[in-house]
Scaffold this motif. Structure first.
Motif, PDB file in Angstrom:
ATOM      1  N   GLU A 117       0.188  -1.819  -9.024  1.00 44.89           N
ATOM      2  CA  GLU A 117       1.033  -2.575  -8.152  1.00 44.89           C
ATOM      3  C   GLU A 117       2.363  -3.032  -8.803  1.00 44.89           C
ATOM      4  N   ALA A 118       2.397  -3.657  -9.980  1.00 46.56           N
ATOM      5  CA  ALA A 118       3.291  -4.364 -10.331  1.00 46.56           C
ATOM      6  C   ALA A 118       4.410  -3.464 -10.823  1.00 46.56           C
ATOM      7  N   SER A 119       4.086  -2.243 -11.046  1.00 50.07           N
ATOM      8  CA  SER A 119       5.300  -1.056 -11.494  1.00 50.07           C
ATOM      9  C   SER A 119       5.951  -0.831 -10.181  1.00 50.07           C
ATOM     10  N   LYS A 120       5.227  -0.942  -9.074  1.00 49.74           N
ATOM     11  CA  LYS A 120       5.801  -0.402  -7.777  1.00 49.74           C
ATOM     12  C   LYS A 120       6.571  -1.356  -6.791  1.00 49.74           C
ATOM     13  N   THR A 121       6.235  -2.570  -6.805  1.00 47.26           N
ATOM     14  CA  THR A 121       6.478  -3.835  -5.863  1.00 47.26           C
ATOM     15  C   THR A 121       6.669  -5.027  -6.650  1.00 47.26           C
ATOM     16  N   GLY A 122       7.960  -5.614  -6.414  1.00 50.16           N
ATOM     17  CA  GLY A 122       8.376  -6.834  -7.138  1.00 50.16           C
ATOM     18  C   GLY A 122       9.102  -6.907  -8.187  1.00 50.16           C
ATOM     19  N   ALA A 123       8.997  -7.958  -8.793  1.00 46.46           N
ATOM     20  CA  ALA A 123      10.041  -8.455  -9.998  1.00 46.46           C
ATOM     21  C   ALA A 123       9.864  -7.566 -11.101  1.00 46.46           C
ATOM     22  N   LEU A 124       8.766  -7.078 -11.431  1.00 47.19           N
ATOM     23  CA  LEU A 124       8.686  -6.189 -12.778  1.00 47.19           C
ATOM     24  C   LEU A 124       8.942  -4.811 -12.520  1.00 47.19           C
ATOM     25  N   ALA A 125       9.065  -4.358 -11.231  1.00 47.73           N
ATOM     26  CA  ALA A 125       9.283  -2.743 -10.972  1.00 47.73           C
ATOM     27  C   ALA A 125      10.487  -2.403 -11.072  1.00 47.73           C
ATOM     28  N   ASN A 183      13.728   5.491  -6.164  1.00 49.67           N
ATOM     29  CA  ASN A 183      12.230   5.904  -6.317  1.00 49.67           C
ATOM     30  C   ASN A 183      11.555   5.999  -4.961  1.00 49.67           C
ATOM     31  N   THR A 184      10.373   5.327  -4.615  1.00 51.17           N
ATOM     32  CA  THR A 184       9.766   5.224  -3.547  1.00 51.17           C
ATOM     33  C   THR A 184      10.449   4.563  -2.344  1.00 51.17           C
ATOM     34  N   ALA A 185      10.083   4.616  -1.128  1.00 50.37           N
ATOM     35  CA  ALA A 185      10.638   4.206  -0.019  1.00 50.37           C
ATOM     36  C   ALA A 185      10.944   2.707  -0.269  1.00 50.37           C
ATOM     37  N   PHE A 186      12.108   2.074  -0.094  1.00 53.79           N
ATOM     38  CA  PHE A 186      12.746   0.831  -0.286  1.00 53.79           C
ATOM     39  C   PHE A 186      12.524   0.173  -1.841  1.00 53.79           C
ATOM     40  N   GLY A 187      12.503   1.286  -2.663  1.00 48.82           N
ATOM     41  CA  GLY A 187      12.237   0.941  -4.008  1.00 48.82           C
ATOM     42  C   GLY A 187      11.054  -0.333  -4.303  1.00 48.82           C
ATOM     43  N   SER A 188      11.429  -1.509  -4.843  1.00 49.23           N
ATOM     44  CA  SER A 188      10.610  -2.343  -5.316  1.00 49.23           C
ATOM     45  C   SER A 188      10.361  -3.333  -4.142  1.00 49.23           C
ATOM     46  N   MET A 242      10.375   1.535 -12.817  1.00 48.84           N
ATOM     47  CA  MET A 242       9.791   1.544 -14.005  1.00 48.84           C
ATOM     48  C   MET A 242       8.280   2.159 -13.655  1.00 48.84           C
ATOM     49  N   ASP A 243       8.148   2.585 -12.295  1.00 52.27           N
ATOM     50  CA  ASP A 243       6.746   3.168 -12.116  1.00 52.27           C
ATOM     51  C   ASP A 243       7.054   4.665 -12.643  1.00 52.27           C
ATOM     52  N   ASP A 244       8.044   5.196 -13.093  1.00 61.35           N
ATOM     53  CA  ASP A 244       8.181   6.355 -13.492  1.00 61.35           C
ATOM     54  C   ASP A 244       8.012   6.581 -14.918  1.00 61.35           C
ATOM     55  N   PHE A 245       7.918   5.352 -15.581  1.00 65.43           N
ATOM     56  CA  PHE A 245       7.089   5.440 -16.960  1.00 65.43           C
ATOM     57  C   PHE A 245       5.786   5.899 -16.875  1.00 65.43           C
ATOM     58  N   ALA A 246       5.057   6.139 -18.042  1.00 62.70           N
ATOM     59  CA  ALA A 246       3.702   6.451 -18.153  1.00 62.70           C
ATOM     60  C   ALA A 246       3.587   4.839 -18.129  1.00 62.70           C
TER      61      ALA A 246
END
Length: 556
Positions: A113-121, A387-392, A407-411
């Motif tokens: 979830e951290a690669s999709k939502t929040g400060a590390l995404a 990226n996904t809806a409303f990004g991070s 960042m979620d588009d990386f492996a």
């Protein structure tokens, strides 16, 4: 249905027999929002060209379609200038300098979830740098001109359409986690705005005006970057002022391939879209698909998709970090892959294949969708996304800028699927300053040296397959663009092993496809594809808008 990318296309086309579809003598545009189409036309009417129109539409979409794209994200542009030159501009986001391959592991376990939502995404956004480079090389107006115009709309507000309202309702719980985001996109009581409500973005308007007044430095190293670093430090993020200061938009050499005598011009890596649109079309050249019944055509194209996406998972990544073989678009390699296709049965694809000269011949180092075109011959294909809806889901306080979750588009770990169920390998692993792989596929098609078709799409990995299906319908079937966009779609990305297929295909066709060994995942509709064509008989530009989504096709 997910429409997560923004595509902007500018082109001048030459094709016959389009008399039934509306055309325009000077300029044409097709976008997913009427206000973006109008902004493109207004920029052209002010003395701009197709490049200006693309940027004006892109900035507008960052306001009215901001759940998909904006200046907190990235983009790719493929430009064909009036003088005939071709340029590809990479404005893809970059990983911060403190990023590393294990940054999403906590106590040895993956926090996906951290690669999709929040400060590390978030990666470092590149849209503005790419816009500016495109305008300086080929535009007539300045980035400041376009920012000031767009700021007026952000400040005044716009009526939210059904798509925006639906995405907002679905994402409201995560937006509530971030006060600056909630203060813009949610009502005072915490509920989501509804269709028809007016969304005002005063902070975003101030940001647009500040960039117009102070230049890109205000964003890339100045006040915006400082506010971002401050928020990141307080919330566990790693992006810094220095990361913004170091960002560069990169010019790359477009991929040039062919299909049945037509030249295909695509975006190179870190776009996987250009590589695999070309690769799949190369495979399909070995089959007379226009003469196949519907189920057989779906089967053969699906098998080609599977082979290409298996290669994507292994070989594709940022060419500044990974060795991406040019042999993926080699004609002989495509012939070899075509021989793996059984016309009567779905075939298991256990993994990637190996293209020729894979160790040495490599690509060099260095999603809303809209299409526009002008009669001078300027073309711009522009895909943009957060990226996904409303990004991070993160808005940097006081700026109105919604940051991406690219960042979620990386492996995030080799073999671990991302939000679109795509898997990647070492080539797309996380590294400082690296750009994640993307499915964005801005594509130009030429016949006898002259542009004849522009196409691009929105919708995650289905961007690749939407784009190639549109090209096939036009070239193989001689279809007009609006008719081609109305054709039902299908998509296979190797993993998971399922065929996403629209229920517009009649039940008997779907049954025959299933009988060939395909596992069907039925959908009422997916994606958003736009195109522009040139009617050579009427000497008119013909914009085409996807009937699956709201939007507008118009011109001058």
């Amino acid at each position: 249905m997910k429409s997560l990318f923004c595509f902007i296309f500018v082109g001048l086309l030459s094709v016959n027999a389009l008399a039934e579809e509306a055309g325009y003598a000077k300029f044409a545009a097709a976008t997913v929002h009427p206000l973006a189409t109008d902004a493109a036309s207004a920029a052209y009417a002010k003395g701009g060209n197709a490049v200006d129109a693309a940027v004006a539409a892109g900035l507008t979409l960052g306001i009215v379609d901001g759940h998909n794209s904006g200046i907190g994200g990235g983009c790719f542009l493929v430009i064909r200038a009036a003088n005939g030159s071709l340029t590809a501009i990479d404005g893809r986001e970059m990983a911060p300098a403190k990023a590393h391959r294990d940054m999403y592991l906590k106590a040895g376990k993956l926090d996906d979830e951290a690669s999709k939502t929040g400060a590390l995404a978030s990666g470092i956004p590149g849209v503005l740098k790419a816009y500016d480079l495109a305008l300086k090389k080929h535009g007539r107006l300045t980035l400041a001109d376009h920012l000031k115009t767009a700021a007026e709309l952000a400040e005044k507000g716009f009526q939210m359409d059904a798509v925006y309202a639906r995405k907002l309702e679905a994402t409201a719980d995560k937006l509530r986690l971030f006060p600056a985001s909630a203060s813009i996109f949610l009502k005072a009581d915490g509920s989501a705005f509804k269709e028809g409500d007016t969304l005002v973005q005063k902070d975003l308007a101030k940001t647009y005006r500040a960039i117009a007044e102070h230049g890109l430095e205000w964003f890339y190293g100045g006040e915006f970057a400082r506010k971002t670093e401050e928020w990141m430090k307080e919330n566990g993020g790693i992006a810094t002022v220095e990361d913004f200061r170091n960002y560069k938009a990169v010019e790359r050499e477009p991929i040039r391939s062919s299909y049945r005598g037509y030249e295909i011009v695509c975006m190179p890596p870190p776009s996987s879209g250009g590589v695999h649109v070309a690769q799949i079309l190369n495979i399909l050249e070995h089959f007379p698909i226009r003469h196949f019944r519907a189920s057989s055509r779906i089967h053969v194209v699906t098998e080609a998709m599977k082979l290409a996406f298996a290669d994507r998972a292994h070989w594709l990544g940022d060419p500044d970090f990974a060795q991406v073989p040019k042999g993926l678009v080699d004609k002989e390699y495509a012939a070899e892959l075509s021989r793996k296709i059984d016309l009567d049965h779905a075939t298991s694809v256990p993994g990637h294949n190996t293209p020729p000269r894979w160790e040495g011949d490599i690509f060099g180092k260095h999603t809303t969708h809209l299409s526009t075109a002008d009669a001078e011959g300027n073309w711009v294909a522009l895909n943009q996304t957060i990226n996904t809806a409303f990004g991070s889901k993160v808005v940097i306080p006081g700026t109105g800028v919604l940051l991406n979750n690219e960042m979620d588009d990386f492996a995030v770990q080799p073999g671990v699927p991302n939000a679109f169920k795509l898997v990647g390998a070492e080539a797309n692993s996380i590294a400082p300053g690296k750009r994640p792989l993307s499915s964005m596929s801005p594509t130009l098609v030429f016949k006898e040296g002259q542009p004849m078709l522009s196409v691009g799409a929105a919708g995650g990995p289905t961007i690749i397959t939407q784009t190639l299906l549109l090209i096939s319908h036009v070239i193989d079937d001689g279809m007009e663009p609006n008719a081609a966009l109305a054709e039902p779609r299908f998509h296979h990305q190797w993993s998971p092993d399922e065929l996403k297929i629209e229920t517009q295909f009649d039940r008997s066709t779907r049954k025959r496809v299933e009988a060939l060994g395909h596992k069907l995942s039925e959908s009422p509709g997916f994606g958003a594809c736009q195109a522009v064509m040139w009617d050579d008989q009427r000497k008119l530009l013909v914009p085409a808008h996807d009937p699956r989504v709201p939007g507008k096709a118009s011109g001058l």
